[in-house]
Write a protein that holds these residues in place. Sequence first.
Motif, PDB file in Angstrom:
ATOM      1  N   LEU A 301       1.041  -1.216  -0.210  1.00 22.35           N
ATOM      2  CA  LEU A 301       0.024   0.015  -0.076  1.00 22.35           C
ATOM      3  C   LEU A 301       0.792   1.222   0.127  1.00 22.35           C
ATOM      4  O   LEU A 301       0.763   2.215  -0.645  1.00 22.35           O
ATOM      5  CB  LEU A 301      -0.880  -0.070   1.152  1.00 22.35           C
ATOM      6  CG  LEU A 301      -1.954   1.074   1.495  1.00 22.35           C
ATOM      7  CD1 LEU A 301      -2.794   1.018  -0.095  1.00 22.35           C
ATOM      8  CD2 LEU A 301      -2.787   0.956   2.519  1.00 22.35           C
ATOM      9  N   LYS A 304       1.908   1.877  -3.360  1.00 19.33           N
ATOM     10  CA  LYS A 304       1.047   2.511  -4.129  1.00 19.33           C
ATOM     11  C   LYS A 304       0.554   4.088  -3.924  1.00 19.33           C
ATOM     12  O   LYS A 304       0.218   4.832  -4.767  1.00 19.33           O
ATOM     13  CB  LYS A 304      -0.237   1.910  -3.836  1.00 19.33           C
ATOM     14  CG  LYS A 304      -0.236   0.355  -4.447  1.00 19.33           C
ATOM     15  CD  LYS A 304      -0.413   0.596  -6.066  1.00 19.33           C
ATOM     16  CE  LYS A 304      -0.254  -1.055  -6.777  1.00 19.33           C
ATOM     17  NZ  LYS A 304      -0.119  -0.884  -8.150  1.00 19.33           N
ATOM     18  N   TYR A 305       1.006   4.380  -2.571  1.00 16.90           N
ATOM     19  CA  TYR A 305       1.194   5.914  -2.315  1.00 16.90           C
ATOM     20  C   TYR A 305       2.359   6.762  -2.391  1.00 16.90           C
ATOM     21  O   TYR A 305       2.780   7.512  -1.895  1.00 16.90           O
ATOM     22  CB  TYR A 305       0.639   5.983  -0.933  1.00 16.90           C
ATOM     23  CG  TYR A 305      -0.654   5.627  -0.327  1.00 16.90           C
ATOM     24  CD1 TYR A 305      -1.621   5.377  -1.397  1.00 16.90           C
ATOM     25  CD2 TYR A 305      -1.093   5.535   0.735  1.00 16.90           C
ATOM     26  CE1 TYR A 305      -2.968   5.015  -0.849  1.00 16.90           C
ATOM     27  CE2 TYR A 305      -2.138   4.892   1.544  1.00 16.90           C
ATOM     28  CZ  TYR A 305      -3.288   5.013   0.306  1.00 16.90           C
ATOM     29  OH  TYR A 305      -4.447   4.411   0.718  1.00 16.90           O
ATOM     30  N   ASP A 314      -6.254   3.626   6.965  1.00 10.49           N
ATOM     31  CA  ASP A 314      -5.892   2.540   6.058  1.00 10.49           C
ATOM     32  C   ASP A 314      -5.264   1.175   6.987  1.00 10.49           C
ATOM     33  O   ASP A 314      -5.721   0.133   6.539  1.00 10.49           O
ATOM     34  CB  ASP A 314      -4.800   3.005   5.120  1.00 10.49           C
ATOM     35  CG  ASP A 314      -5.564   3.841   4.108  1.00 10.49           C
ATOM     36  OD1 ASP A 314      -6.521   3.910   4.006  1.00 10.49           O
ATOM     37  OD2 ASP A 314      -4.509   4.771   3.556  1.00 10.49           O
ATOM     38  N   ASP A 337      -4.825  -3.586  -4.910  1.00 11.99           N
ATOM     39  CA  ASP A 337      -4.529  -3.156  -6.398  1.00 11.99           C
ATOM     40  C   ASP A 337      -5.769  -2.902  -7.081  1.00 11.99           C
ATOM     41  O   ASP A 337      -6.029  -1.922  -8.021  1.00 11.99           O
ATOM     42  CB  ASP A 337      -3.368  -4.201  -7.043  1.00 11.99           C
ATOM     43  CG  ASP A 337      -2.871  -3.646  -8.387  1.00 11.99           C
ATOM     44  OD1 ASP A 337      -2.615  -2.352  -8.219  1.00 11.99           O
ATOM     45  OD2 ASP A 337      -2.687  -4.322  -9.213  1.00 11.99           O
ATOM     46  N   THR A 339      -8.892  -2.638  -6.012  1.00 14.46           N
ATOM     47  CA  THR A 339      -9.775  -1.491  -5.461  1.00 14.46           C
ATOM     48  C   THR A 339      -9.372  -0.177  -5.897  1.00 14.46           C
ATOM     49  O   THR A 339      -9.889   0.855  -6.229  1.00 14.46           O
ATOM     50  CB  THR A 339      -9.889  -1.559  -3.920  1.00 14.46           C
ATOM     51  OG1 THR A 339     -10.188  -2.572  -3.244  1.00 14.46           O
ATOM     52  CG2 THR A 339     -10.558  -0.486  -3.355  1.00 14.46           C
ATOM     53  N   LEU A 340      -7.945   0.124  -5.705  1.00 22.27           N
ATOM     54  CA  LEU A 340      -7.615   1.306  -6.203  1.00 22.27           C
ATOM     55  C   LEU A 340      -7.850   1.692  -7.632  1.00 22.27           C
ATOM     56  O   LEU A 340      -7.926   2.800  -7.940  1.00 22.27           O
ATOM     57  CB  LEU A 340      -5.968   1.374  -5.978  1.00 22.27           C
ATOM     58  CG  LEU A 340      -5.553   1.412  -4.481  1.00 22.27           C
ATOM     59  CD1 LEU A 340      -4.102   1.363  -4.230  1.00 22.27           C
ATOM     60  CD2 LEU A 340      -6.082   2.667  -3.667  1.00 22.27           C
ATOM     61  N   LYS A 341      -7.562   0.640  -8.528  1.00 28.08           N
ATOM     62  CA  LYS A 341      -7.986   0.916  -9.844  1.00 28.08           C
ATOM     63  C   LYS A 341      -9.360   1.059 -10.113  1.00 28.08           C
ATOM     64  O   LYS A 341      -9.904   1.865 -11.044  1.00 28.08           O
ATOM     65  CB  LYS A 341      -7.458  -0.383 -10.871  1.00 28.08           C
ATOM     66  CG  LYS A 341      -5.642  -0.513 -10.778  1.00 28.08           C
ATOM     67  CD  LYS A 341      -5.395   0.677 -11.827  1.00 28.08           C
ATOM     68  CE  LYS A 341      -3.931   0.465 -11.928  1.00 28.08           C
ATOM     69  NZ  LYS A 341      -3.396   1.690 -12.671  1.00 28.08           N
ATOM     70  N   HIS A 345      -8.338   5.423  -7.456  1.00 33.06           N
ATOM     71  CA  HIS A 345      -7.174   5.631  -6.829  1.00 33.06           C
ATOM     72  C   HIS A 345      -7.431   5.783  -4.971  1.00 33.06           C
ATOM     73  O   HIS A 345      -6.564   6.404  -4.584  1.00 33.06           O
ATOM     74  CB  HIS A 345      -5.916   6.388  -7.276  1.00 33.06           C
ATOM     75  CG  HIS A 345      -5.437   6.086  -8.574  1.00 33.06           C
ATOM     76  ND1 HIS A 345      -4.861   5.173  -8.886  1.00 33.06           N
ATOM     77  CD2 HIS A 345      -5.970   6.655  -9.846  1.00 33.06           C
ATOM     78  CE1 HIS A 345      -4.457   5.067 -10.276  1.00 33.06           C
ATOM     79  NE2 HIS A 345      -5.336   5.960 -10.929  1.00 33.06           N
ATOM     80  N   LYS A 346      -8.603   5.413  -4.974  1.00 35.39           N
ATOM     81  CA  LYS A 346      -9.029   5.742  -3.428  1.00 35.39           C
ATOM     82  C   LYS A 346      -9.257   4.285  -2.812  1.00 35.39           C
ATOM     83  O   LYS A 346      -9.862   3.418  -3.657  1.00 35.39           O
ATOM     84  CB  LYS A 346     -10.416   6.402  -3.569  1.00 35.39           C
ATOM     85  CG  LYS A 346     -10.142   7.958  -3.876  1.00 35.39           C
ATOM     86  CD  LYS A 346     -11.451   8.576  -4.031  1.00 35.39           C
ATOM     87  CE  LYS A 346     -11.234  10.041  -4.613  1.00 35.39           C
ATOM     88  NZ  LYS A 346     -12.601  10.766  -4.412  1.00 35.39           N
ATOM     89  N   LEU A 347      -8.711   4.121  -1.498  1.00 33.83           N
ATOM     90  CA  LEU A 347      -9.037   2.848  -0.888  1.00 33.83           C
ATOM     91  C   LEU A 347     -10.433   2.877  -0.501  1.00 33.83           C
ATOM     92  O   LEU A 347     -10.580   3.253   1.099  1.00 33.83           O
ATOM     93  CB  LEU A 347      -7.847   2.528   0.080  1.00 33.83           C
ATOM     94  CG  LEU A 347      -7.773   1.226   0.479  1.00 33.83           C
ATOM     95  CD1 LEU A 347      -7.373   0.266  -0.652  1.00 33.83           C
ATOM     96  CD2 LEU A 347      -6.949   1.127   1.596  1.00 33.83           C
TER      97      LEU A 347
END
Length: 424
Positions: A301, A304-305, A314, A337, A339-341, A345-347
């Motif tokens: 994660l 990804k940030y 988170d 991965d 969820t963000l897509k 790009h938000k969890l």
Amino acid sequence: MRLITLLPADQYLVVNKTILTEVDRKNVVSLYEPIIGSVAISLYLTLWRDLDRLEFVSVDYTHHHLMTLLKANLETIKLARETLEAVGLLKTYFKAGDINHYIYELYSPLSAKEFFNHPIFNVILYNNIGKYEYDLLKKEYQTFKIDTKEYEDISKSFDITFKTSSELGSFDAVGREVLPLNMQDQVDFDMILSSLPKGLVSERTFGKRMRELINNLAFIYQLDTLKICEILRLSINEKGCIDKENLRKQTRKYYQYNNHGKLPTLVYRTQPDYLKSPEGDQTKRGRIIEVFENTSPYDFLKSKYNGVNPTNRDLKLLESLLIDLNLKPAVVNVLIDYTLKKNNHKLSSSFVETVAGHWKRVGIETASDAMKMAEKENKKYNKEVKNSKKVKTEEPVWFNETLSKEEMSDTEKAEMESILKKYQ
């Protein structure tokens, strides 16, 4: 350590270094299997069976014998063997020759009391099976105390009951033997000695058992040498000795203080070896799976940030997935991965929890299965998009079916290697 290739014709001998009972059989299945997996347990029980009536030493077998009984290939058997070695159930010796020969020494599992009081096994078991199953297991092993305060102890002592006039020499007899957890030093003990006040502690203070305890605590609570030094200062009593119980207590308090009262979780752990894919797949999809399997959810994660630490919100979400739902680390990475897509790009907690609940119900445990399930759900979503005014969202790169056939370019390989090195 040199690389040894295991062959079907390689022979092995099983040596029983302990006393194994039906209680041990129950313990390895109930307590160890949730941690090391069914293949490793099957190998342990098969080697135990190989002893048969000889009890202490088996006849020679080939590894083809194990392949036949376990219905597994040599790589799977080797990984299972190494897992047993790591948790102290097996010790392996090797001798090269025209036909290589192995000796497999079997050791007892920890007793239930030892296991539930172990600083590492106890926490990992809890994290792997969750609170509900953990509480059920504890009840199964719980002892009951009978109040004898109103009774008088009238048991006879040995010297009153028996008389003897001679002594016989002692000899080595088989007894119950347990191997310590196989682990490298997690902290620098030379630095600890130089950091603590001189005259207060010495090398003798850090005996074998004390070092094992400190290593275990450093591992499970993710503490470095300097933090351990701080805690040790609070755990030294007036006699200059380290109080083990106080050390455990201070370590736990330190972690909870810095983690909002929570105990350690699996957010920093990677996928268990027994659930990883076989090595050697150099396709793009294979290398992506390698990243999912060898990066912890926290570090994944964070990547990804763009290197920014995940927020407390988170972390709570990751803890819920790993502890409450007992999802495996690689599965959580795939879910992150995905969820963000799918959510700009938000969890999104609601999206994550909905998908995670479904994956838990259908028993998803590997990165590969999680990816296939996500692809299946995405196809269903895309059909709904065609029949409505929904906006089509982004998709993870691994949704591309050609990735299973394409080899990675040198640039892509270097990028993947940098990710793995950064977070291992």
